[in-house]
Write an enzyme that holds these catalytic residues in place. Structure first.
Site, PDB file in Angstrom:
ATOM      1  N   ARG A  19       0.826  -1.217   0.000  1.00  0.00           N
ATOM      2  CA  ARG A  19       0.000   0.000   0.000  1.00  0.00           C
ATOM      3  C   ARG A  19       0.855   1.260   0.000  1.00  0.00           C
ATOM      4  NH1 ARG A  19      -3.623  -0.351   4.980  1.00  0.00           N
ATOM      5  NH2 ARG A  19      -1.677  -1.195   5.752  1.00  0.00           N
ATOM      6  N   ASN A  37      -6.197  -2.714   2.273  1.00  0.00           N
ATOM      7  CA  ASN A  37      -6.173  -4.157   2.414  1.00  0.00           C
ATOM      8  C   ASN A  37      -7.597  -4.664   2.487  1.00  0.00           C
ATOM      9  OD1 ASN A  37      -3.376  -4.308   2.506  1.00  0.00           O
ATOM     10  ND2 ASN A  37      -3.275  -4.343   4.730  1.00  0.00           N
TER      11      ASN A  37
END
Length: 91
Positions: A19, A37
Site C-alpha cells: 500500500r 487491504n
C-alpha cells in the site's frame, strides 16, 4: 482524459509495504484515489488520473513493492469520482 480503474491485486501483498509503495507510485504519477487491504488478503487500489499514468500504474501493480509476490491483477473500469488526493485506508 481522466479515467478511474479499480485494481484488485492478489498474492503476498499484505504486510510487505504494498500500500505504501502504491501511494508513492501514485503520487509520482499524479494519480488520485485510495488503496486498502481487503479481508480476503488482497489489496484494492482505486486509481483516478490521466489514462497513460493509470496504465503505467497498472503495469507497476504486477510487481509492486520489493517484498511482494503478486499472483493476479484484475482491472475493472470505475466511475470517475473526482478524488482530490491519494489515501492509504487503514481499518
Amino acid at each position: 482524459m481522466i479515467i478511474n480503474r479499480m485494481i484488485s491485486i492478489t498474492g503476498k501483498v499484505q504486510g510487505v509495504f504494498y500500500r505504501g509503495s502504491a501511494r508513492e507510485q501514485c503520487e509520482r504519477l499524479g494519480i488520485h484515489g485510495e488503496v486498502k487491504n481487503m479481508p480476503d488478503g488482497s489489496v484494492l487500489l482505486i486509481a483516478e488520473g490521466e489514462e497513460e499514468a493509470v496504465h503505467t500504474l497498472i503495469t507497476w501493480c504486477y510487481y509492486g513493492s520489493p517484498r511482494a509476490e503478486v499472483k493476479e491483477v484484475v482491472v475493472k473500469e470505475g466511475i470517475v469520482k473526482g478524488y482530490k488526493d491519494f489515501k492509504v485506508i487503514r481499518f
